[in-house]
Design a protein around this motif. Structure first.
Motif, PDB file in Angstrom:
ATOM      1  N   ALA A  68      -2.199  12.334  73.821  1.00  0.00           N
ATOM      2  CA  ALA A  68      -0.813  11.719  74.105  1.00  0.00           C
ATOM      3  C   ALA A  68      -0.717  11.093  75.414  1.00  0.00           C
ATOM      4  O   ALA A  68      -1.699  11.457  76.294  1.00  0.00           O
ATOM      5  CB  ALA A  68       0.487  12.799  74.090  1.00  0.00           C
ATOM      6  N   ARG A  69      -0.023  10.161  75.725  1.00  0.00           N
ATOM      7  CA  ARG A  69       0.368   9.425  76.977  1.00  0.00           C
ATOM      8  C   ARG A  69       1.698   9.386  77.382  1.00  0.00           C
ATOM      9  O   ARG A  69       2.603   8.959  76.600  1.00  0.00           O
ATOM     10  CB  ARG A  69      -0.175   7.824  76.676  1.00  0.00           C
ATOM     11  CG  ARG A  69      -1.757   7.714  76.482  1.00  0.00           C
ATOM     12  CD  ARG A  69      -2.015   6.142  76.252  1.00  0.00           C
ATOM     13  NE  ARG A  69      -1.266   5.661  74.857  1.00  0.00           N
ATOM     14  CZ  ARG A  69      -1.276   4.531  74.323  1.00  0.00           C
ATOM     15  NH1 ARG A  69      -1.363   3.591  75.226  1.00  0.00           N
ATOM     16  NH2 ARG A  69      -0.737   4.376  73.353  1.00  0.00           N
ATOM     17  N   LEU A  70       1.974  10.115  78.695  1.00  0.00           N
ATOM     18  CA  LEU A  70       3.376  10.285  79.091  1.00  0.00           C
ATOM     19  C   LEU A  70       3.566   9.714  80.386  1.00  0.00           C
ATOM     20  O   LEU A  70       2.608   9.879  81.460  1.00  0.00           O
ATOM     21  CB  LEU A  70       3.460  11.879  79.153  1.00  0.00           C
ATOM     22  CG  LEU A  70       4.772  12.198  79.874  1.00  0.00           C
ATOM     23  CD1 LEU A  70       6.124  11.849  78.958  1.00  0.00           C
ATOM     24  CD2 LEU A  70       4.972  13.800  79.871  1.00  0.00           C
ATOM     25  N   VAL A  71       4.498   8.856  80.502  1.00  0.00           N
ATOM     26  CA  VAL A  71       4.913   8.289  81.870  1.00  0.00           C
ATOM     27  C   VAL A  71       6.386   8.457  82.121  1.00  0.00           C
ATOM     28  O   VAL A  71       7.264   8.601  81.208  1.00  0.00           O
ATOM     29  CB  VAL A  71       5.141   6.557  81.617  1.00  0.00           C
ATOM     30  CG1 VAL A  71       5.727   6.096  82.955  1.00  0.00           C
ATOM     31  CG2 VAL A  71       3.676   6.148  81.426  1.00  0.00           C
ATOM     32  N   VAL A  72       6.366   9.090  83.209  1.00  0.00           N
ATOM     33  CA  VAL A  72       7.809   9.708  83.832  1.00  0.00           C
ATOM     34  C   VAL A  72       8.230   8.845  84.897  1.00  0.00           C
ATOM     35  O   VAL A  72       7.430   8.914  86.132  1.00  0.00           O
ATOM     36  CB  VAL A  72       7.701  11.211  84.098  1.00  0.00           C
ATOM     37  CG1 VAL A  72       9.293  11.576  84.567  1.00  0.00           C
ATOM     38  CG2 VAL A  72       7.202  11.851  82.899  1.00  0.00           C
TER      39      VAL A  72
END
Length: 268
Positions: free
Chosen positions: A37-41
Motif C-alpha cells: 500500500a501507499r499512504l500519504v498523510v
C-alpha cells in the motif's frame, strides 16, 4: 469532537492511550509494507498548531525505511520554474511506504498566498489544479489523508511566548512565524478559501481541534487508524541463534583505541 473548553487530559491517561495507538500504528506500518500500500498523510495548520509534535508521536516507533517525514524547504530557483506540484511528486511513496508531509503543496494556499510569495493567478491556478491532482493520486491507489490542526489565536500566542522563553525550542520560531500573528484574519480567509476548493469527497479535510495538544494527538492518530482498512499481519517467526564456540579471538589492548570520556561518572 473535543470542545475548546474540554478538560485537559491527564498525562497518565494520555500516555497510556498514546502507547496503545502507537502499537496500532506499527501494525498499520506492517500492513502497508506487506501489502504494498501507499499512504500519504498531510499535516497542515497555523504555526504552533501542534503539527510537529503530532508527527513526532506518529513516527516515533515506526521503521524509517517504511515511514518517512517530508518537510520540504523553500523551493530553489530551478524548482520555482517547474510545475508547482513537481517537487512534491518526487516525495510520494512507492509501494510499501508511508510519507508524512510536515506541510505540503498547501503552502501555496496559505503562507505563499498571504505573504505574497506567489501571484494571484498562481494562487487561483493552484486552487483549480489541486483537486485534480489529488483525484489522480487517489485514482492511482494512494491512500491520502489530510489533517488541518485548528488552534485559537490566544493559544497560538501563548505557545509563541513559551517558545521565546525556552532555549530548547526557540529554534522553532522564525520572523515569519511571529509575523503570522498580524495576519491572523488573512490566514483565516485563505484557509476558508482553501477548504471550499479542496475539501473533496475523494480527499476530504479532517479538522483536528488542537488547543489541547494531548487530545489533538490522540484524536488524529485514532482517526487515521480508523480510516485505513488495515489488518494485523502476523510477524515472521524469529529465533535467537546459539552463540558459536570461541575460535580464539582476542580483543586488542584498550589503550590502542580512543574512548569517549566517561562524562556520566561526573554526575554521581
Amino acid at each position: 469532537m473535543a470542545g475548546k473548553n474540554a478538560a485537559t487530559l491527564p498525562r497518565k491517561t494520555y500516555e497510556q492511550e498514546l502507547l496503545r495507538l502507537q502499537a496500532e500504528l506499527v501494525k498499520l506500518q506492517e500492513w502497508v509494507r506487506v501489502t504494498g500500500a501507499r499512504l500519504v498523510v498531510i499535516f497542515e495548520g497555523r504555526d504552533a498548531a501542534g503539527k510537529g509534535g503530532t508527527i513526532k508521536r506518529v513516527a516515533e516507533h515506526l521503521n524509517p525505511r517504511v515511514a518517512r517525514i517530508a518537510a520540504l524547504p523553500k523551493p530553489t530557483e530551478r524548482e520555482r520554474t517547474q510545475w508547482y506540484f513537481q517537487r512534491y511528486v518526487e516525495h510520494l511513496p512507492a509501494a510499501g511506504e508511508i510519507v508524512l508531509f510536515d506541510r505540503s503543496w498547501y503552502n501555496r494556499a496559505g503562507v505563499e498566498h498571504v505573504m505574497g510569495f506567489c501571484s494571484q493567478e498562481e494562487h487561483r491556478l493552484f486552487l483549480r489544479q489541486c483537486p485534480v491532482f489529488e483525484r489522480m493520486l487517489v485514482e492511482d491507489g494512494i491512500l491520502l489523508r489530510k489533517y488541518w490542526f485548528s488552534v485559537s489565536d490566544t493559544e497560538q500566542q501563548d505557545r509563541f511566548r513559551r517558545r521565546l522563553d525556552d532555549p530548547l525550542r526557540r529554534w522553532k520560531l522564525s520572523p515569519m512565524d511571529l509575523e503570522s500573528i498580524t495576519h491572523w484574519e488573512a490566514y483565516s480567509r485563505a484557509k476558508d478559501d482553501m477548504m471550499v476548493h479542496t475539501d473533496i469527497s475523494e480527499a476530504p479535510w479532517y479538522v483536528v481541534e488542537s488547543d489541547d495538544k494531548r487530545r489533538a494527538r490522540l484524536n488524529m492518530i485514532a482517526h487515521l487508524l480508523g480510516s485505513v482498512p488495515f489488518h494485523e499481519v502476523p510477524p515472521p517467526v524469529l529465533e535467537l541463534p546459539r552463540r558459536p564456540a570461541s575460535t580464539g579471538y582476542e580483543r586488542p589492548p584498550r589503550d590502542l583505541q580512543t574512548y569517549v570520556p566517561d562524562h556520566a561518572a561526573t554526575l554521581s
